[in-house]
Scaffold this motif. Structure first.
Motif, PDB file in Angstrom:
ATOM      1  N   SER A 207      -1.173  12.252 -57.547  1.00 53.40           N
ATOM      2  CA  SER A 207       0.257  12.217 -57.843  1.00 53.40           C
ATOM      3  C   SER A 207       1.050  12.618 -56.603  1.00 53.40           C
ATOM      4  CB  SER A 207       0.581  13.168 -58.999  1.00 53.40           C
ATOM      5  OG  SER A 207       1.960  13.131 -59.309  1.00 53.40           O
ATOM      6  N   ILE A 208       1.913  11.713 -56.162  1.00 50.26           N
ATOM      7  CA  ILE A 208       2.716  11.957 -54.961  1.00 50.26           C
ATOM      8  C   ILE A 208       4.197  11.917 -55.306  1.00 50.26           C
ATOM      9  CG2 ILE A 208       3.445  10.949 -52.762  1.00 50.26           C
ATOM     10  CD1 ILE A 208       0.662  10.177 -52.202  1.00 50.26           C
ATOM     11  N   GLU A 209       4.916  12.923 -54.879  1.00 50.62           N
ATOM     12  CA  GLU A 209       6.375  12.912 -54.972  1.00 50.62           C
ATOM     13  C   GLU A 209       6.908  12.748 -53.558  1.00 50.62           C
ATOM     14  OE1 GLU A 209       8.434  15.800 -57.239  1.00 50.62           O
ATOM     15  OE2 GLU A 209       7.022  15.742 -58.919  1.00 50.62           O
ATOM     16  N   ARG A 210       7.747  11.738 -53.379  1.00 51.44           N
ATOM     17  CA  ARG A 210       8.198  11.396 -52.032  1.00 51.44           C
ATOM     18  C   ARG A 210       9.702  11.141 -52.023  1.00 51.44           C
ATOM     19  NH1 ARG A 210       5.348   7.245 -51.606  1.00 51.44           N
ATOM     20  NH2 ARG A 210       6.898   5.635 -52.036  1.00 51.44           N
ATOM     21  N   VAL A 211      10.354  11.644 -50.994  1.00 49.14           N
ATOM     22  CA  VAL A 211      11.760  11.325 -50.733  1.00 49.14           C
ATOM     23  C   VAL A 211      11.804  10.608 -49.393  1.00 49.14           C
ATOM     24  CG1 VAL A 211      14.081  12.206 -50.327  1.00 49.14           C
ATOM     25  CG2 VAL A 211      12.605  13.318 -52.026  1.00 49.14           C
ATOM     26  N   THR A 212      12.351   9.399 -49.393  1.00 47.66           N
ATOM     27  CA  THR A 212      12.433   8.606 -48.171  1.00 47.66           C
ATOM     28  C   THR A 212      13.895   8.436 -47.787  1.00 47.66           C
ATOM     29  OG1 THR A 212      10.509   7.387 -48.980  1.00 47.66           O
ATOM     30  CG2 THR A 212      11.603   6.518 -47.029  1.00 47.66           C
ATOM     31  N   ALA A 213      14.162   8.510 -46.492  1.00 45.98           N
ATOM     32  CA  ALA A 213      15.540   8.452 -46.003  1.00 45.98           C
ATOM     33  C   ALA A 213      15.757   7.234 -45.115  1.00 45.98           C
ATOM     34  CB  ALA A 213      15.867   9.722 -45.220  1.00 45.98           C
ATOM     35  N   LEU A 214      17.027   6.907 -44.925  1.00 44.05           N
ATOM     36  CA  LEU A 214      17.399   5.881 -43.958  1.00 44.05           C
ATOM     37  C   LEU A 214      17.286   6.472 -42.557  1.00 44.05           C
ATOM     38  CD1 LEU A 214      20.603   4.485 -45.727  1.00 44.05           C
ATOM     39  CD2 LEU A 214      18.283   3.545 -45.808  1.00 44.05           C
ATOM     40  N   ALA A 215      17.469   5.631 -41.561  1.00 45.38           N
ATOM     41  CA  ALA A 215      17.354   6.091 -40.178  1.00 45.38           C
ATOM     42  C   ALA A 215      18.369   7.184 -39.856  1.00 45.38           C
ATOM     43  CB  ALA A 215      17.523   4.908 -39.228  1.00 45.38           C
ATOM     44  N   ASP A 216      19.513   7.190 -40.568  1.00 40.51           N
ATOM     45  CA  ASP A 216      20.534   8.210 -40.305  1.00 40.51           C
ATOM     46  C   ASP A 216      20.297   9.493 -41.104  1.00 40.51           C
ATOM     47  OD1 ASP A 216      21.243   7.578 -42.893  1.00 40.51           O
ATOM     48  OD2 ASP A 216      23.229   6.795 -42.401  1.00 40.51           O
ATOM     49  N   GLY A 217      19.187   9.537 -41.848  1.00 37.16           N
ATOM     50  CA  GLY A 217      18.842  10.742 -42.591  1.00 37.16           C
ATOM     51  C   GLY A 217      19.299  10.760 -44.033  1.00 37.16           C
ATOM     52  N   THR A 218      20.002   9.721 -44.481  1.00 35.72           N
ATOM     53  CA  THR A 218      20.484   9.669 -45.863  1.00 35.72           C
ATOM     54  C   THR A 218      19.341   9.315 -46.816  1.00 35.72           C
ATOM     55  OG1 THR A 218      22.662   8.910 -45.113  1.00 35.72           O
ATOM     56  CG2 THR A 218      22.119   8.587 -47.446  1.00 35.72           C
ATOM     57  N   PRO A 219      19.027  10.171 -47.788  1.00 32.86           N
ATOM     58  CA  PRO A 219      17.958   9.842 -48.736  1.00 32.86           C
ATOM     59  C   PRO A 219      18.343   8.612 -49.568  1.00 32.86           C
ATOM     60  CG  PRO A 219      18.481  12.181 -48.820  1.00 32.86           C
ATOM     61  CD  PRO A 219      19.582  11.517 -48.041  1.00 32.86           C
ATOM     62  N   PHE A 220      17.410   7.696 -49.726  1.00 32.88           N
ATOM     63  CA  PHE A 220      17.702   6.509 -50.533  1.00 32.88           C
ATOM     64  C   PHE A 220      16.695   6.300 -51.662  1.00 32.88           C
ATOM     65  CE2 PHE A 220      14.650   4.777 -47.485  1.00 32.88           C
ATOM     66  CZ  PHE A 220      13.863   3.945 -48.281  1.00 32.88           C
ATOM     67  N   GLU A 221      15.633   7.092 -51.680  1.00 33.67           N
ATOM     68  CA  GLU A 221      14.591   6.848 -52.672  1.00 33.67           C
ATOM     69  C   GLU A 221      13.867   8.145 -53.017  1.00 33.67           C
ATOM     70  OE1 GLU A 221      10.946   3.669 -52.857  1.00 33.67           O
ATOM     71  OE2 GLU A 221      10.905   5.124 -51.213  1.00 33.67           O
ATOM     72  N   TYR A 222      13.786   8.412 -54.305  1.00 31.39           N
ATOM     73  CA  TYR A 222      12.983   9.526 -54.804  1.00 31.39           C
ATOM     74  C   TYR A 222      11.929   8.922 -55.724  1.00 31.39           C
ATOM     75  CZ  TYR A 222      11.684  13.565 -57.682  1.00 31.39           C
ATOM     76  OH  TYR A 222      10.980  14.528 -58.364  1.00 31.39           O
ATOM     77  N   VAL A 223      10.677   9.084 -55.358  1.00 30.26           N
ATOM     78  CA  VAL A 223       9.591   8.404 -56.063  1.00 30.26           C
ATOM     79  C   VAL A 223       8.534   9.389 -56.528  1.00 30.26           C
ATOM     80  CG1 VAL A 223       7.749   6.681 -55.878  1.00 30.26           C
ATOM     81  CG2 VAL A 223       9.878   6.336 -54.662  1.00 30.26           C
ATOM     82  N   LYS A 224       8.054   9.165 -57.732  1.00 32.45           N
ATOM     83  CA  LYS A 224       6.831   9.811 -58.187  1.00 32.45           C
ATOM     84  C   LYS A 224       5.817   8.691 -58.366  1.00 32.45           C
ATOM     85  CE  LYS A 224       4.802  12.959 -61.571  1.00 32.45           C
ATOM     86  NZ  LYS A 224       5.056  13.807 -62.767  1.00 32.45           N
ATOM     87  N   ALA A 225       4.799   8.689 -57.522  1.00 31.69           N
ATOM     88  CA  ALA A 225       3.788   7.632 -57.542  1.00 31.69           C
ATOM     89  C   ALA A 225       2.462   8.230 -57.982  1.00 31.69           C
ATOM     90  CB  ALA A 225       3.657   7.004 -56.160  1.00 31.69           C
ATOM     91  N   GLN A 226       1.870   7.636 -59.007  1.00 24.79           N
ATOM     92  CA  GLN A 226       0.620   8.150 -59.561  1.00 24.79           C
ATOM     93  C   GLN A 226      -0.479   7.098 -59.382  1.00 24.79           C
ATOM     94  OE1 GLN A 226       2.816   9.152 -63.312  1.00 24.79           O
ATOM     95  NE2 GLN A 226       1.712  11.078 -63.129  1.00 24.79           N
ATOM     96  N   TYR A 227      -1.403   7.414 -58.480  1.00 20.61           N
ATOM     97  CA  TYR A 227      -2.454   6.477 -58.087  1.00 20.61           C
ATOM     98  C   TYR A 227      -3.748   6.730 -58.867  1.00 20.61           C
ATOM     99  CZ  TYR A 227       0.424   5.512 -53.947  1.00 20.61           C
ATOM    100  OH  TYR A 227       1.446   5.163 -53.098  1.00 20.61           O
ATOM    101  N   ALA A 228      -4.374   5.652 -59.320  1.00 22.50           N
ATOM    102  CA  ALA A 228      -5.685   5.773 -59.961  1.00 22.50           C
ATOM    103  C   ALA A 228      -6.673   6.300 -58.925  1.00 22.50           C
ATOM    104  CB  ALA A 228      -6.138   4.416 -60.491  1.00 22.50           C
ATOM    105  N   GLY A 229      -7.228   7.478 -59.174  1.00 23.24           N
ATOM    106  CA  GLY A 229      -8.099   8.112 -58.192  1.00 23.24           C
ATOM    107  C   GLY A 229      -9.336   7.304 -57.855  1.00 23.24           C
TER     108      GLY A 229
END
Length: 236
Positions: A207-229
């Motif tokens: 389980s991964i929680e990730r916040v990804t930002a634009l090049a200027d530092g503005t967050p654009f995505e908050y994701v909870k990704a759950q991968y089959a182990g």
């Protein structure tokens, strides 16, 4: 075939031949491989040597033993750098796999407090709430829950999302993507998640929680990704 005059150990040569058969699709995922007796006759080596070769591949996760049934080709895990930022679509393409998605939820709603914090939204705002299953060669790999500012995702369709959200932002919106931060933990699959990923309830999930930002530092995505182990692994 086996070169008994080679300095390379015979068991290792057998392993390489087995890897080749799997890689070329001769032995497919989920299929049983020939018995130790058949392999020893095929390679003209002792069953003990075959057993050593097969056990090594079992230890690596390439093969799986099932008591009373035999030895089978395991599901081969997709690998991704833990510190890399690459779209799922591109990741699959680089591995010669077909990427696809199934949208479970696609709706605009008010951001929850933890989403506002992650996306640095200072006033109440709407987000686009997305749930989707992502597949590699029609095998479910990851279940994603995504929150992105509704204003930033304006114009995004389910069809475009099925291709690549990142490409939509870069090509349609002209935005430059930057870096992200993430946390990772091992959890057990809930009944709902197990059904979505087609694994057994309680199976290991990354389980991964990730916040990804634009090049200027503005967050654009908050994701909870759950991968089959059993189908995915990260490396550093």
């Amino acid at each position: 075939m086996i070169d008994k005059a080679s300095p390379i150990p015979i068991y290792f040569q057998i392993q390489e031949l087995i890897r080749k058969k799997i890689g070329q699709g001769e032995w497919k995922t989920g299929e049983a491989i020939p018995s130790e007796r058949v392999l020893s006759e095929t390679f003209e080596v002792s069953r003990m040597t075959v057993r050593q070769a097969v056990q090594g591949l079992v230890d690596e996760g390439i093969l799986t033993r099932k008591r009373g049934s035999g030895t089978f080709v395991s599901e081969q895990k997709v690998e991704q750098p833990l510190d890399g930022r690459m779209s799922f679509t591109r990741l699959m393409e680089e591995r010669g796999m077909k990427a696809s998605s199934k949208i479970v939820t696609f709706m605009e709603r008010e951001a929850a407090p933890h989403e506002m914090e992650a996306l640095k939204l200072r006033t109440p705002a709407n987000i686009l709430h997305i749930e989707r299953i992502r597949y590699g060669d029609d095998i479910p790999i990851v279940f994603e829950t995504i929150a992105t500012p509704a204003a930033m995702a304006e114009g995004l369709t389910e069809e475009e999302l099925n291709h690549s959200f990142y490409q939509f932002l870069e090509r349609k919106k002209g935005l430059r993507l930057g870096k992200g931060s993430q946390t990772i933990e091992a959890v057990a699959a809930s009944a709902r998640l197990a059904k979505l990923l087609k694994v057994d309830p309680g199976s290991p999930v990354l389980s991964i929680e990730r916040v990804t930002a634009l090049a200027d530092g503005t967050p654009f995505e908050y994701v909870k990704a759950q991968y089959a182990g059993s189908r995915f692994k990260f490396y550093m």
